[in-house]
Design an enzyme around this catalytic site. Structure first.
Site, short mmCIF file in Angstrom:
data_model
loop_
_atom_site.label_atom_id
_atom_site.label_comp_id
_atom_site.label_asym_id
_atom_site.label_seq_id
_atom_site.Cartn_x
_atom_site.Cartn_y
_atom_site.Cartn_z
N CYS B 116 0.80 -1.22 0.00
CA CYS B 116 0.00 0.00 0.00
C CYS B 116 0.83 1.28 0.00
CB CYS B 116 -0.92 -0.02 1.22
SG CYS B 116 -1.72 -1.64 1.38
N HIS B 266 -4.09 6.10 0.85
CA HIS B 266 -4.31 4.74 0.35
C HIS B 266 -5.75 4.35 0.70
CE1 HIS B 266 -4.36 0.51 -0.04
NE2 HIS B 266 -4.36 0.30 1.26
N ASN B 296 -10.07 -2.23 -2.55
CA ASN B 296 -8.68 -1.89 -2.21
C ASN B 296 -7.76 -2.58 -3.22
OD1 ASN B 296 -6.10 -1.90 -1.12
ND2 ASN B 296 -6.78 -2.23 0.98
#
Lengths: 71, 340
Positions: B116, B266, B296
């Site tokens: 990430c 993120h 995600n």
């Protein structure tokens, strides 16, 4: 910390009535799982501006245990 | 001559197959569609096809970038490929991508393994290469296929992650002020065990005795052959590390939050993003949540959000954008860019 406001939000997280939440209320009687654990951490952070230890929160059995953790 | 660097273009790519909340609710009858959305902020996630890899997604994103006409493959002199889903242990996937994309053989190419925080790290590496005269046009590709690592019954993780890729062109610039940077980094390997794909590499090879079935702290069935995520620990790390990182980058840049036009974190999940926004007291209009149709995508969430915000006119040229990545490692990084 405004304990009443915290308990109102905690009841919402556990999907129970706020009036049900005594110190002896067993968390697993409500919706107590990994998601609600995270939600409770968020509530504690929001109401008390502290990030609780995950292991310590996992060990909590009752609402009273949670309150003692953040006192 | 002193050089600067800038983000010249971004293109993104998602695989075709879409996993909806309705489908997840059918698989997990005790979950309902509204609840999944309420908890995650995600309606759908894109899942890679059986024959595709992360590199294929990255190639597709890079091809779209070249089709924008900003640059041709022969002009790229460095390829940075960020993934935790390489085609092979060896050779380096970036070498294979150099050939498939038709980049010159004079082109540098390397993989780096970050999740990430990977996009911000990629910007840092690109800036360093350009501003020390090692490269002029850098293709930064971020691509992941976490769905391949997730146990089909591990619903807490399966609802969150999507596969996808982004290709970002970073070029030398003659702008009088830096358009990328400064940077803040952070690492804490103590958190490695909380978000990990234990099996498959050298520490615990797939199919070995060390790969055993067990139950996660969240009650999900897992083995070392599948991704493991301890959500509460990740949440705790985020609430602790990210606000400090934001204060540190602002201090380093001699700026305040009022000087920042837009913030892209993120896109971990809506719950974490909401908690961060409250903790940092960020105004909603400056704050990006862009995951309802993506989920995600790990290292690609930031370039995807950046590209979409620009496309929709939410952010404009000349604006100052704060980017912050955080997660698996633990690893975190933040920077401030000025939009072209």
């Amino acid at each position: 910390m405004d304990t009443t406001a915290f308990l109102t939000d905690l009841a919402d997280t556990l999907e129970v009535e706020a009036s049900d939440l005594s110190n002896d209320f067993v968390l697993e009687q409500g919706n107590w799982n990994s998601l609600s654990l995270v939600a409770t951490m968020a509530l504690i952070d929001e109401h008390c501006d502290v990030t609780v230890d995950v292991l310590a929160l996992r060990k909590c059995v009752t609402v009273g245990d949670v309150l003692r953790l953040i006192e | 001559m002193s050089l600067s660097s800038c983000i010249a273009a971004i293109a993104t790519h998602l695989p075709e197959y879409v996993l909806t909340n309705e489908e997840l609710a059918r698989e997990y009858p005790d979950w309902d569609v509204d609840k999944i959305y309420e908890k995650t902020g995600i309606h759908t996630r894109a899942i890679v096809a059986p024959h595709e890899t992360a590199a294929d997604l990255g190639i597709a994103a890079a091809t779209k970038l070249f089709q924008q006409g900003v640059c041709s493959p022969c002009e790229i002199d460095y390829l940075l490929y960020c993934t935790q889903s390489p085609d092979y242990f060896l050779p380096t996937t970036a070498c294979i991508m150099q050939s498939r994309l038709g980049l010159p053989t004079s082109c540098g190419a390397l993989d780096f393994n970050l999740g990430c925080s990977g996009f911000v790290y990629g910007l840092s590496l690109a800036k360093g290469l350009i501003e020390t005269h090692q490269a002029n046009r850098i293709l930064l590709v971020t691509a992941e296929t976490y769905s391949r690592y997730i146990h089909p019954d591990d619903r807490s993780v399966r609802t969150l992650f999507s596969d996808g890729a982004a290709a970002t062109l970073i070029t030398a610039s003659d702008a009088p002020v830096p358009e990328i940077g400064p940077f803040i980094f952070g690492t804490d390997g103590q958190g490695a065990k909380h978000l990990i794909m234990p099996g498959g590499a050298q520490r615990a090879r797939i199919g070995t005795a060390i790969s055993t079935a067990r139950i996660s702290p969240s009650g999900e069935p897992i083995t070392d052959d599948y991704l493991f995520m301890d959500g509460p620990e990740i949440f705790s790390f985020t609430l602790t590390a990210v606000p400090k990182m934001i204060h540190a980058i602002l201090e380093h840049a001699l700026l305040t939050l009022d000087d920042i036009d837009y913030i892209i974190f993120h896109q971990a999940n809506k719950f974490i993003l909401d908690a961060l926004r409250k903790k940092l007291k960020l105004p909603e209009e400056k704050y990006c949540i862009n995951m309802d149709t993506y989920g995600n995508t790990v290292s690609s969430t930031i370039p995807m959000a950046l590209a979409k915000a620009k496309q929709e006119g939410i952010i404009k040229s000349g604006q100052r954008i704060l980017l912050a990545g955080f997660g698996v490692g633990y690893s975190w990084a933040a920077t401030i860019i000025t939009l072209r």
